[in-house]
Design an enzyme around this catalytic site. Structure first.
Site, PDB file in Angstrom:
ATOM      1  CG  HIS A  45      -0.589   0.495  -3.038  1.00  0.00           C
ATOM      2  ND1 HIS A  45       0.607  -0.128  -2.720  1.00  0.00           N
ATOM      3  CD2 HIS A  45      -1.576  -0.383  -2.724  1.00  0.00           C
ATOM      4  CE1 HIS A  45       0.345  -1.335  -2.221  1.00  0.00           C
ATOM      5  NE2 HIS A  45      -0.965  -1.505  -2.226  1.00  0.00           N
ATOM      6  CG  HIS A  69      -4.471  -5.298  -4.202  1.00  0.00           C
ATOM      7  ND1 HIS A  69      -3.792  -4.419  -5.030  1.00  0.00           N
ATOM      8  CD2 HIS A  69      -4.026  -5.046  -2.951  1.00  0.00           C
ATOM      9  CE1 HIS A  69      -2.985  -3.685  -4.298  1.00  0.00           C
ATOM     10  NE2 HIS A  69      -3.098  -4.044  -3.033  1.00  0.00           N
ATOM     11  CG  ASP A  70      -5.593  -2.425  -1.407  1.00  0.00           C
ATOM     12  OD1 ASP A  70      -5.768  -3.482  -0.772  1.00  0.00           O
ATOM     13  OD2 ASP A  70      -4.507  -1.818  -1.418  1.00  0.00           O
ATOM     14  CD  GLU A  73      -8.327  -4.995   2.323  1.00  0.00           C
ATOM     15  OE1 GLU A  73      -7.652  -4.151   2.944  1.00  0.00           O
ATOM     16  OE2 GLU A  73      -7.855  -6.046   1.877  1.00  0.00           O
ATOM     17  CG  ASP A  74      -8.299   0.658   0.365  1.00  0.00           C
ATOM     18  OD1 ASP A  74      -8.285   0.143   1.505  1.00  0.00           O
ATOM     19  OD2 ASP A  74      -7.287   0.737  -0.337  1.00  0.00           O
ATOM     20  CG  ASP A 135      -0.364  -5.202  -0.905  1.00  0.00           C
ATOM     21  OD1 ASP A 135      -0.530  -4.020  -1.254  1.00  0.00           O
ATOM     22  OD2 ASP A 135      -0.722  -5.636   0.211  1.00  0.00           O
TER      23      ASP A 135
END
Length: 196
Positions: A45, A69-70, A73-74, A135
């Site tokens: 992704h 970018h993630d 968060e992830d 995204d």
């Protein structure tokens, strides 16, 4: 002192930084899978988001931030979570600031986070708006092709509509990216309409 010791290392090129960010993202996401039926590695992704940006003329700093970018968060439940200070130390304050702009505060309820994305879109920096839009393009493709397990038709339609509302505030920075979003959005709507 030898002549070899007097030679300073070359400045890091944009390409080298992008590849270093890709490698960093791959390590952070090594155990993460996407929620779709295909359960593909999550790093696919972030690579897709970065590739969309690179192919549509986004600046290198946006491509780097897209790869990362993630990560915050992830990885929040991982044994060694990735933090914004770590991203800043590795990739500098500009990249960290973009990542911060596009990272949701997971301590907030999901509906609040979704509302914040809509309301905050217009006020985001140009780089963050491009990352967020790319995204959404990647997510719309996934929702249409390999939706998360347990997502019925109505939930997929709701996501597509919400992505459109977020994108409305992201437009105007990169016309090529805007056009790709519109085409992807129309394809997702048409596919879901055909399934309904």
């Amino acid at each position: 002192m030898s002549a070899a010791m007097d030679i300073a290392p070359p400045a890091e090129t944009d390409l080298a930084r992008i590849l270093r960010a890709a490698s960093f993202a791959a390590r952070v996401h090594a155990t993460h899978r996407r929620k779709g039926d295909a359960a593909e590695p999550y790093v696919n992704h972030v690579l897709e988001v970065a590739e969309i940006l690179a192919a549509h003329g986004a600046p290198p700093v946006a491509v780097i931030a897209a790869l990362l970018h993630d990560t915050v968060e992830d990885s929040d439940e991982d044994p060694d979570p990735c933090t914004l200070p770590r991203i800043e130390a590795e990739f500098g304050p500009e990249v960290a600031a973009i990542v911060a702009e596009v990272s949701d505060d997971k301590s907030l309820p999901k509906e609040v986070r979704k509302g914040l994305q809509i309301r905050g879109a217009r006020g985001a920096t140009a780089a963050a708006r491009q990352v967020r839009l790319a995204d959404k393009i990647s997510n719309l493709r996934a929702i249409a092709a390999s939706p998360p397990k347990g997502w019925d038709h109505a939930r997929r339609l709701e996501y597509v509509g919400w992505a459109g509302r977020v994108a409305a505030g992201l437009r105007g920075v990169n016309p090529a990216l805007d056009a790709l979003f519109e085409a992807t959005y129309r394809e997702a709507v048409a596919r879901l309409a055909a399934e309904g």
